[in-house]
Design a protein around this motif. Structure first.
Motif, PDB file in Angstrom:
ATOM      1  N   VAL A 129      66.344 -32.508 -36.567  1.00  0.00           N
ATOM      2  CA  VAL A 129      67.046 -31.453 -35.833  1.00  0.00           C
ATOM      3  C   VAL A 129      66.134 -30.238 -35.662  1.00  0.00           C
ATOM      4  CG1 VAL A 129      69.048 -29.930 -35.832  1.00  0.00           C
ATOM      5  CG2 VAL A 129      69.290 -32.282 -36.602  1.00  0.00           C
ATOM      6  N   ALA A 130      65.365 -29.925 -36.701  1.00  0.00           N
ATOM      7  CA  ALA A 130      64.447 -28.786 -36.588  1.00  0.00           C
ATOM      8  C   ALA A 130      63.414 -29.050 -35.496  1.00  0.00           C
ATOM      9  CB  ALA A 130      63.750 -28.548 -37.924  1.00  0.00           C
ATOM     10  N   ARG A 131      62.900 -30.267 -35.473  1.00  0.00           N
ATOM     11  CA  ARG A 131      61.910 -30.633 -34.463  1.00  0.00           C
ATOM     12  C   ARG A 131      62.509 -30.516 -33.067  1.00  0.00           C
ATOM     13  NH1 ARG A 131      57.005 -30.048 -34.161  1.00  0.00           N
ATOM     14  NH2 ARG A 131      56.175 -31.415 -35.762  1.00  0.00           N
ATOM     15  N   SER A 132      63.792 -30.814 -32.950  1.00  0.00           N
ATOM     16  CA  SER A 132      64.452 -30.784 -31.649  1.00  0.00           C
ATOM     17  C   SER A 132      65.090 -29.425 -31.357  1.00  0.00           C
ATOM     18  CB  SER A 132      65.535 -31.861 -31.586  1.00  0.00           C
ATOM     19  OG  SER A 132      65.056 -33.084 -32.061  1.00  0.00           O
ATOM     20  N   THR A 133      64.668 -28.396 -32.072  1.00  0.00           N
ATOM     21  CA  THR A 133      65.284 -27.075 -31.904  1.00  0.00           C
ATOM     22  C   THR A 133      65.479 -26.673 -30.440  1.00  0.00           C
ATOM     23  OG1 THR A 133      64.456 -26.338 -34.006  1.00  0.00           O
ATOM     24  CG2 THR A 133      65.047 -24.622 -32.448  1.00  0.00           C
ATOM     25  N   PRO A 134      64.463 -26.856 -29.561  1.00  0.00           N
ATOM     26  CA  PRO A 134      64.695 -26.418 -28.174  1.00  0.00           C
ATOM     27  C   PRO A 134      65.887 -27.108 -27.531  1.00  0.00           C
ATOM     28  CG  PRO A 134      62.370 -26.861 -28.546  1.00  0.00           C
ATOM     29  CD  PRO A 134      63.092 -27.328 -29.762  1.00  0.00           C
ATOM     30  N   LEU A 135      66.036 -28.418 -27.798  1.00  0.00           N
ATOM     31  CA  LEU A 135      67.168 -29.147 -27.225  1.00  0.00           C
ATOM     32  C   LEU A 135      68.484 -28.599 -27.762  1.00  0.00           C
ATOM     33  CD1 LEU A 135      65.997 -32.875 -27.403  1.00  0.00           C
ATOM     34  CD2 LEU A 135      66.465 -31.558 -25.354  1.00  0.00           C
ATOM     35  N   PHE A 136      68.536 -28.422 -29.079  1.00  0.00           N
ATOM     36  CA  PHE A 136      69.784 -27.971 -29.685  1.00  0.00           C
ATOM     37  C   PHE A 136      70.130 -26.554 -29.253  1.00  0.00           C
ATOM     38  CE2 PHE A 136      69.272 -31.701 -32.250  1.00  0.00           C
ATOM     39  CZ  PHE A 136      70.543 -32.019 -32.698  1.00  0.00           C
ATOM     40  N   THR A 137      69.090 -25.724 -29.112  1.00  0.00           N
ATOM     41  CA  THR A 137      69.358 -24.352 -28.691  1.00  0.00           C
ATOM     42  C   THR A 137      69.919 -24.333 -27.273  1.00  0.00           C
ATOM     43  OG1 THR A 137      67.441 -23.786 -30.002  1.00  0.00           O
ATOM     44  CG2 THR A 137      68.359 -22.052 -28.631  1.00  0.00           C
ATOM     45  N   ALA A 138      69.365 -25.224 -26.432  1.00  0.00           N
ATOM     46  CA  ALA A 138      69.842 -25.258 -25.050  1.00  0.00           C
ATOM     47  C   ALA A 138      71.270 -25.783 -24.974  1.00  0.00           C
ATOM     48  CB  ALA A 138      68.914 -26.126 -24.201  1.00  0.00           C
ATOM     49  N   ALA A 139      71.620 -26.689 -25.877  1.00  0.00           N
ATOM     50  CA  ALA A 139      72.987 -27.211 -25.893  1.00  0.00           C
ATOM     51  C   ALA A 139      73.755 -26.498 -26.984  1.00  0.00           C
ATOM     52  CB  ALA A 139      72.986 -28.717 -26.145  1.00  0.00           C
ATOM     53  N   ASN A 164      57.825 -37.842 -25.450  1.00  0.00           N
ATOM     54  CA  ASN A 164      56.926 -36.934 -26.170  1.00  0.00           C
ATOM     55  C   ASN A 164      57.593 -35.584 -26.373  1.00  0.00           C
ATOM     56  OD1 ASN A 164      54.964 -38.755 -26.304  1.00  0.00           O
ATOM     57  ND2 ASN A 164      53.466 -37.613 -25.085  1.00  0.00           N
ATOM     58  N   PHE A 165      57.476 -35.054 -27.589  1.00  0.00           N
ATOM     59  CA  PHE A 165      58.117 -33.768 -27.854  1.00  0.00           C
ATOM     60  C   PHE A 165      57.659 -32.730 -26.838  1.00  0.00           C
ATOM     61  CE2 PHE A 165      57.899 -35.431 -32.389  1.00  0.00           C
ATOM     62  CZ  PHE A 165      59.204 -35.899 -32.356  1.00  0.00           C
ATOM     63  N   GLY A 166      56.359 -32.649 -26.634  1.00  0.00           N
ATOM     64  CA  GLY A 166      55.813 -31.622 -25.743  1.00  0.00           C
ATOM     65  C   GLY A 166      56.372 -31.742 -24.339  1.00  0.00           C
ATOM     66  N   ASP A 167      56.327 -32.963 -23.788  1.00  0.00           N
ATOM     67  CA  ASP A 167      56.820 -33.177 -22.425  1.00  0.00           C
ATOM     68  C   ASP A 167      58.298 -32.840 -22.320  1.00  0.00           C
ATOM     69  OD1 ASP A 167      54.355 -34.032 -21.832  1.00  0.00           O
ATOM     70  OD2 ASP A 167      54.819 -36.181 -21.877  1.00  0.00           O
ATOM     71  N   VAL A 168      59.072 -33.319 -23.300  1.00  0.00           N
ATOM     72  CA  VAL A 168      60.520 -33.122 -23.235  1.00  0.00           C
ATOM     73  C   VAL A 168      60.839 -31.629 -23.221  1.00  0.00           C
ATOM     74  CG1 VAL A 168      62.685 -33.420 -24.485  1.00  0.00           C
ATOM     75  CG2 VAL A 168      61.094 -35.326 -24.302  1.00  0.00           C
ATOM     76  N   PHE A 169      60.210 -30.874 -24.132  1.00  0.00           N
ATOM     77  CA  PHE A 169      60.570 -29.461 -24.235  1.00  0.00           C
ATOM     78  C   PHE A 169      60.059 -28.675 -23.029  1.00  0.00           C
ATOM     79  CE2 PHE A 169      60.263 -30.392 -29.035  1.00  0.00           C
ATOM     80  CZ  PHE A 169      61.504 -30.998 -28.987  1.00  0.00           C
ATOM     81  N   ARG A 170      58.912 -29.107 -22.480  1.00  0.00           N
ATOM     82  CA  ARG A 170      58.402 -28.432 -21.287  1.00  0.00           C
ATOM     83  C   ARG A 170      59.344 -28.664 -20.111  1.00  0.00           C
ATOM     84  NH1 ARG A 170      53.624 -29.864 -21.969  1.00  0.00           N
ATOM     85  NH2 ARG A 170      53.720 -31.771 -20.722  1.00  0.00           N
ATOM     86  N   ARG A 171      59.745 -29.926 -19.943  1.00  0.00           N
ATOM     87  CA  ARG A 171      60.625 -30.231 -18.803  1.00  0.00           C
ATOM     88  C   ARG A 171      62.012 -29.634 -18.993  1.00  0.00           C
ATOM     89  NH1 ARG A 171      58.363 -36.374 -18.132  1.00  0.00           N
ATOM     90  NH2 ARG A 171      56.213 -35.646 -17.967  1.00  0.00           N
ATOM     91  N   LEU A 172      62.383 -29.419 -20.239  1.00  0.00           N
ATOM     92  CA  LEU A 172      63.651 -28.739 -20.497  1.00  0.00           C
ATOM     93  C   LEU A 172      63.612 -27.334 -19.904  1.00  0.00           C
ATOM     94  CD1 LEU A 172      66.366 -28.751 -22.145  1.00  0.00           C
ATOM     95  CD2 LEU A 172      65.067 -27.760 -24.000  1.00  0.00           C
ATOM     96  N   ASP A 173      62.466 -26.672 -20.067  1.00  0.00           N
ATOM     97  CA  ASP A 173      62.313 -25.336 -19.491  1.00  0.00           C
ATOM     98  C   ASP A 173      62.322 -25.379 -17.975  1.00  0.00           C
ATOM     99  OD1 ASP A 173      62.204 -24.163 -21.897  1.00  0.00           O
ATOM    100  OD2 ASP A 173      60.015 -24.154 -22.048  1.00  0.00           O
ATOM    101  N   GLU A 174      61.623 -26.403 -17.430  1.00  0.00           N
ATOM    102  CA  GLU A 174      61.449 -26.434 -15.976  1.00  0.00           C
ATOM    103  C   GLU A 174      62.734 -26.815 -15.257  1.00  0.00           C
ATOM    104  OE1 GLU A 174      56.865 -27.933 -16.579  1.00  0.00           O
ATOM    105  OE2 GLU A 174      58.380 -29.277 -15.721  1.00  0.00           O
ATOM    106  N   SER A 175      63.458 -27.805 -15.808  1.00  0.00           N
ATOM    107  CA  SER A 175      64.500 -28.413 -14.984  1.00  0.00           C
ATOM    108  C   SER A 175      65.915 -27.982 -15.358  1.00  0.00           C
ATOM    109  CB  SER A 175      64.414 -29.939 -15.089  1.00  0.00           C
ATOM    110  OG  SER A 175      64.657 -30.321 -16.427  1.00  0.00           O
ATOM    111  N   ALA A 176      66.109 -27.427 -16.522  1.00  0.00           N
ATOM    112  CA  ALA A 176      67.445 -27.000 -16.947  1.00  0.00           C
ATOM    113  C   ALA A 176      68.513 -28.047 -16.644  1.00  0.00           C
ATOM    114  CB  ALA A 176      67.818 -25.661 -16.288  1.00  0.00           C
ATOM    115  N   PRO A 177      68.512 -29.155 -17.373  1.00  0.00           N
ATOM    116  CA  PRO A 177      69.486 -30.215 -17.097  1.00  0.00           C
ATOM    117  C   PRO A 177      70.912 -29.771 -17.417  1.00  0.00           C
ATOM    118  CG  PRO A 177      67.968 -30.830 -18.853  1.00  0.00           C
ATOM    119  CD  PRO A 177      67.707 -29.417 -18.545  1.00  0.00           C
ATOM    120  N   GLU A 178      71.828 -30.627 -17.025  1.00  0.00           N
ATOM    121  CA  GLU A 178      73.246 -30.339 -17.212  1.00  0.00           C
ATOM    122  C   GLU A 178      73.581 -30.128 -18.677  1.00  0.00           C
ATOM    123  OE1 GLU A 178      76.773 -32.881 -15.785  1.00  0.00           O
ATOM    124  OE2 GLU A 178      75.045 -33.445 -14.551  1.00  0.00           O
ATOM    125  N   GLN A 179      74.490 -29.211 -18.912  1.00  0.00           N
ATOM    126  CA  GLN A 179      74.892 -28.898 -20.281  1.00  0.00           C
ATOM    127  C   GLN A 179      75.523 -30.112 -20.976  1.00  0.00           C
ATOM    128  OE1 GLN A 179      74.088 -25.838 -21.118  1.00  0.00           O
ATOM    129  NE2 GLN A 179      74.682 -26.040 -23.267  1.00  0.00           N
TER     130      GLN A 179
END
Lengths: 507, 644
Positions: free
Chosen positions: B271-281, B202-217
């Protein structure tokens, strides 16, 4: 109804009586065969309705001592893994018989239908048996009628092909018999020996690592040949090419599943250490089957051979899903078995329908059929798309779950992140060979000699529509089916990965 | 209205089912009406949803329920995916663009396809396409998005190969599907790794957990590169671009809808939808920017020399999609979506206008046989002129605002080199558009026979042209003033990166830059137009002379950098040879071994076989042989392995 499963085994046998009586009258033969398989189908659906979803253990169990002195029992039951395979079997048999009654079989109809009813006994029995000896009997029983179906009603090279089929399969199943005897002797002291699955699971703690290694090999070879896994697959294209259409439907749709089912039902729960020992080989061979089967499919000139090789690739997903030993992989594998049964069964049906009209099976001789057969084109197209794993149709759900299970599976050299993407390439290749085949057969200008050939008949539609419905339903709402499979599959995976037992065996 | 959002895809789905089941026998030309009405209804609901989102419902998840039960698609163990829609500004914009542009193209198709014998088939598949496209933009998770993603790919396949009697269309169709599938390989890997890392799709879950867990680059980069690889397939970016020009074999409305306005933008949307992922990487973003820029100039140079009007537009589309990825890559996703929206209008118009010309010219697509058509096709001419201006980024037309913002963002966000290439591409763009329009509508007719028979298209085709022209002229104003327009405020909440930090550049550039950047872009465009006019009106320099002078480079451009030769011949030949070798291996080695083994066994059987009658006997023989084998094996086995 308490003897539901026995009834499922007996009904096709009962159908033989009127079949023999009316053997001279082709019309009556058809009616008897269709009625028998229809009743069998209805009964298997009734069984499905009786099944309690959410329970992992065997249901509708019947157990009668058969050879008490040897501890061999007539022991049948269904769980979430087999309860869907049985209706799949009865449906495909019904469709095969229905299609065959349309005029595709030109001689010895009564004998032909007899073979099909016997075949149905074997196939249904394989999925119901919970005693290894009983399982073996049914496993072998499937062989004889199929041998006859290919050998008598097959194409020009039928003798070579059917002999090859029998010899390959027999070689495997004899090894399994050896394995069964070994398991029997290891199951306890004289007098307490058994071949019943639940009791064997109780007793498996005493199977040593060495023992498991060899017995898994014996069982595994039998199932690997049946599936078939590369490099034991070469009987399959030959058998399919020569088999009559209905024979191909059942061969691809049901018989191959006996191999995958055998792994899940017996090999995984009984020999966890054997599984661990052979795991890298099984994963490697599965991925090889996926890629190799697809690559070889791409250059086939014969339509039936192409579908046959594509089966090798699709069954590779089944074994891959089984041996990654997790829920997603396992559920994906069972779904893939069902999907392959419906979709590849349908593909063989459509190749047969086409062959009956054009009398050509070489891809180069065909072309432009979309111009004259809009209905055929549409339905065939849907099955081709399902076979190449288009989301929304059934093939995708199974393959995706298997891939997901593979990615998260750490237990092989190089890890899931290596094997997962490799297996996923198979999905690209499927699109290549299937679409290339489809365009060469269906598109382009039509040959004048085909111009007047009729589109699908009512009978052909009646055979195709149930498969079409299932293909769509299993793709759009797979969850009810997953709910049936998951608890039992989960149990098998836990039995196969029990760390205590694996350690104990290793010591 | 938002709770009824599922009506939006339901209408086209219903149209697909009705047209598909009853179209061939009973409905005939009614299928066009049914399809258009259905999409019209979808558009109305989409407008309603849009205004509700505008009124403040900035993020709503609408699960699909059937008889009160939540529609759970696939759930096994810890993996679970629902069928549910995400209604936020981004999807609202996409739904609006898709339904409105689709509706206009549906109306147009009623005229364009009127004399085609497969009319019902066309509207069946086109309806299915709109359904799949809506699923793609409405999905609230990566797997459901994939359903739409593959669905639009399928419809693209079917519609490119629509005229399947000829070989070119179905070869182009297969090429499109297979190249998309190669991209899908990346997508599949991407989403599975997303699930393994975040435990959800889920987009929401993925982006939320991205904030919480800061996975490996490294893992994040892997995910983003894999997703982007999928996007390059669908959006025809290097190196998977070459299917799109071939896709022009499909009917022109298909080119307009699928291969310009909607489907090919799916990669941009992803890619626009995945902006948080791309910004983090971060490094993946740079890759996106570079690939986008390279594709933009690469395709624009090819478009300079093509003579088929639809191919010019196709390469132009590839190039413009490159701009959108440039925007995403330099951290300006809002500009990317803004350009996606304006491009949908003016490029759809350019295609439909081309279709109107082709229709008038008896299906000839070679611009060398056109000329002087503005007198015969005034409506087509004037509307295409507006669209051409928009594509050339002439203020105040729509393309100016959106493209200028992209190029400007490249500069202000620290990519001056990409900015330079973007500006240069702008000049090339203006050149090829001017060239195409001049060759088509101005000068003297070069094929008098065709010219004599040319006639303006019927109102059912001209009205959509006019409507799209209005859009091409005015849609840009939703982005005025730059960086502070309506679209920016609207999309900001949806495209926020993590920690509430807005991905869009927030630095306000100095006044000199703020005026200088657009001025440079406009100047580049005007220079492109001027050179084109000079070459084609006054023959100074003469185009033929330029082609001769450019020599080898001209030939490379005409042959599209020989990519098709490389892919369609070298790669395919190699693959075929490999597959042939694999099959030979199968027959001679694997099967050969088995047969030799069988031959050995049958040596012993040949003599005995005479005792048997018929084939059944062989079986009995095998059984006997088998039993002997078993007993022997059993003896050896029981003695050796089993310990008492």
């Amino acid at each position: 109804m308490t003897h539901l499963l026995t009834l499922l085994i007996v009904i096709p046998l009962a159908g033989l009586v009127p079949l023999v009586i009316f053997r001279r009258d082709d019309r009556a033969v058809k009616q008897v065969a269709i009625t028998t398989t229809a009743v069998e189908l209805a009964l298997s659906l009734w069984m499905l309705a009786q099944f309690h979803i959410g329970e992992a253990d065997f249901q509708l169990v019947e157990r009668i001592d058969w050879l008490p002195s040897l501890g061999i029992r007539y022991f049948v039951g269904v769980d979430g893994i087999s309860v869907l395979l049985v209706p799949m079997t009865t449906l495909l048999t019904f469709i095969s018989v229905l299609y065959s009654s349309g005029g595709a079989i030109k001689m010895r109809l009564a004998e032909y239908m007899t073979a099909f009813l016997l075949l149905e006994v074997g196939m249904v029995g394989v999925f119901l048996a919970l005693d290894l000896f009983l399982f073996y009997v049914f496993f072998e029983l499937m062989l004889v009628p199929m041998y006859l179906i290919i050998g008598i009603w097959g194409g020009p090279r039928r003798i070579y092909s059917t002999l090859k089929f029998v010899l390959f399969t027999l070689a495997g199943s004899l090894l399994m018999l050896v394995g069964i005897v070994a398991v029997y002797l290891a199951s306890g002291d004289a007098g307490s020996r058994t071949l019943s699955l639940p009791e064997l699971i109780e007793a498996r703690g005493s199977f040593s690592a060495d023992f498991q290694f060899w017995v898994f090999l014996a069982f595994g070879l039998a199932f690997a040949i049946k599936l078939p896994m590369v490099p034991f697959h070469t009987w399959l294209p030959d058998a399919h090419v020569e088999a009559p259409t209905a024979g191909s439907i059942v061969l691809a749709g049901v018989l191959l599943k006996a191999g995958g089912y055998g792994f899940l039902r017996f090999a995984l729960p009984l020999f966890p250490f054997g599984v661990q020992a052979w795991l890298p080989a099984m994963i490697l061979l599965s991925v090889v089957a996926i890629l190799y089967g697809a690559v070889v499919s791409a250059v086939q000139k014969d339509l039936k051979k192409l579908v046959a090789y594509s089966s090798v690739a699709h069954m590779g997903f089944v074994t891959l899903g089984i041996f990654v030993l997790n829920q997603q992989g396992g559920v994906g594998a069972v779904l893939q078995m069902l999907n392959h049964g419906f979709v590849t069964g349908a593909l063989f049906l459509f190749v047969g329908i086409q062959y009956e009209k054009t009398h050509r099976r070489m891809i180069a001789d065909l072309g432009g059929l979309a111009n004259i057969w809009p209905v055929y084109t549409t339905l065939f197209g849907v099955f081709v798309l399902a076979s190449l794993g288009l989301p929304g149709l059934n093939g995708f759900v199974g393959e995706f779950l298997v891939l997901l299970g593979t990615f998260r599976f750490p237990g092989v050299p190089l890890g899931g992140l290596f094997w997962g993407p490799l297996a996923a390439i198979g999905v690209i290749l499927a699109a290549v060979y299937l679409l290339w085949m489809f365009q060469r057969v269906m598109y382009g200008p039509i040959r004048e000699s085909y111009r007047l050939l009729p589109d699908m008949t009512r009978l052909e539609l009646a055979c195709a529509i149930p498969l079409l419905v299932l293909t769509v339903v299993l793709g759009v709402v797979p969850q009810p089916f997953i709910a049936i499979i998951e608890p039992s599959l989960d149990r098998v995976v836990r039995l196969a990965t029990d760390p205590g037992l694996i350690l104990m065996a290793a010591r | 209205m938002i709770e009824h959002v599922w009506l939006i895809p339901a209408f086209p789905l219903a149209a697909f089912l009705v047209n598909g089941l009853f179209g061939r026998r009973w409905l005939g030309h009614l299928t066009g009406l049914i399809g258009s009405a259905a999409i019209g209804a979808s558009a109305i609901v989409a407008i309603g949803v849009f205004f509700e989102v505008l009124a403040g419902h900035s993020r709503t998840i609408v699960p699909l329920t059937i008889a009160g039960i939540r529609y759970q698609w696939i759930a096994v163990g810890d993996f679970s995916v629902d069928v549910s829609a995400l209604v936020d500004p981004l999807s609202a914009v996409m739904m609006l663009v898709v339904t409105v542009v689709s509706f206009l193209i549906f109306v147009y198709s009623n005229g364009y396809m009127a004399h085609d014998h497969g009319f019902y088939r066309f509207f069946t598949w086109l309806s299915l396409f709109v359904f799949a496209m809506l699923i793609l933009v409405m999905a609230d998770n990566y797997l459901l998005l994939f359903v739409g993603w593959e669905g639009v790919g399928l419809c693209s396949y079917l519609l490119i190969g629509y005229w399947f009697e000829r070989p070119e269309p179905y070869f182009a169709a297969k090429k499109a599907f297979v190249m998309n599938r190669i991209g899908d390989w990346g997508y599949t890997i991407g989403i599975i790794v997303i699930f393994l890392v975040f435990g959800s799709l889920n987009f929401g879950d993925v982006f939320r957990r991205l904030d919480e867990s800061a996975p490996e680059q490294g893992v994040l980069t892997l995910i983003c590169v894999a997703l982007f690889f999928g996007a390059t397939g669908k959006s025809a970016q290097l190196p998977l671009h070459s299917w799109l020009p071939d896709a022009m074999e499909g009917p022109t409305p298909v080119s307009a809808l699928i291969h310009a306005a909607t489907m090919v933008t799916a990669g941009v949307y992803l890619v626009a939808r995945s902006t948080p992922l791309f910004t983090a990487a971060g490094s993946a973003l740079t890759l996106v920017a570079v690939v986008g820029t390279l594709t933009a100039i690469f395709a624009a140079t090819i478009a300079l020399v093509q003579v088929d009007i639809k191919r010019v537009m196709a390469y132009s589309t590839v190039s413009q999609l490159g701009y959108m990825f440039l925007a995403l890559g330099v951290g300006a996703p809002i500009a990317a979506i803004f350009h996606l929206a304006t491009h949908a209008f003016f490029k759809a118009l350019l295609f439909l206008g081309s279709g109107s010309v082709i229709h008038a010219m008896d299906n000839v697509q070679d611009m060398r046989r056109y000329g002087g058509l503005r007198r015969k096709l005034p409506w087509t001419y004037w509307t295409m002129l507006i669209a051409g201006g928009a594509l050339s980024a002439i203020p105040p037309l729509a393309g100016f605002w959106s493209k200028d913002e992209i190029v400007g963002a490249a500069f202000t966000n620290g990519y001056p080199l990409l900015w330079g290439v973007g500006v240069l591409t702008g000049a090339l763009t203006a050149f090829y558009v001017t060239r195409a329009l001049w060759l088509t509508f101005h000068g003297e007719p070069r094929d008098h026979h065709l010219y004599e028979h040319a006639h303006e298209s019927p109102p059912v085709m001209v009205l959509p042209l006019a409507a799209l022209a209005v859009g091409s002229a005015l849609v840009g104003f939703i982005g005025v003033p730059p960086e502070g327009g309506f679209i920016h405020g609207f999309l900001k909440p949806a495209l926020e990166a993590r920690g509430g930090e807005v991905a869009e550049a927030t630095r306000s550039p100095a006044l000199v830059t703020a005026l200088g950047l657009p001025a440079t872009s406009v100047a580049a465009g005007l220079i492109g137009i001027a050179i084109a006019l000079s070459m084609y009106v006054r023959h100074r320099p003469d185009p033929a002379a330029v082609a001769r002078a450019a020599g080898a480079y001209y030939r490379i451009l005409v042959n599209k950098y020989y990519v098709d030769e490389l892919y369609d011949h070298r790669f395919v030949d190699l693959a075929r040879a490999f597959a042939g070798a694999a099959w030979a291996f199968d027959i001679h080695i694997i099967d050969g071994l088995a047969n030799r083994l069988g031959w050995l066994l049958s040596l012993s059987g040949t003599g005995l076989r005479r005792l048997q009658t018929g084939v059944v006997g062989n079986y009995a023989l095998s059984i006997v042989a088998g039993l002997l084998l078993v007993l022997g094996a059993y003896g050896a086995y029981a003695a050796g392995v089993i310990k008492p």
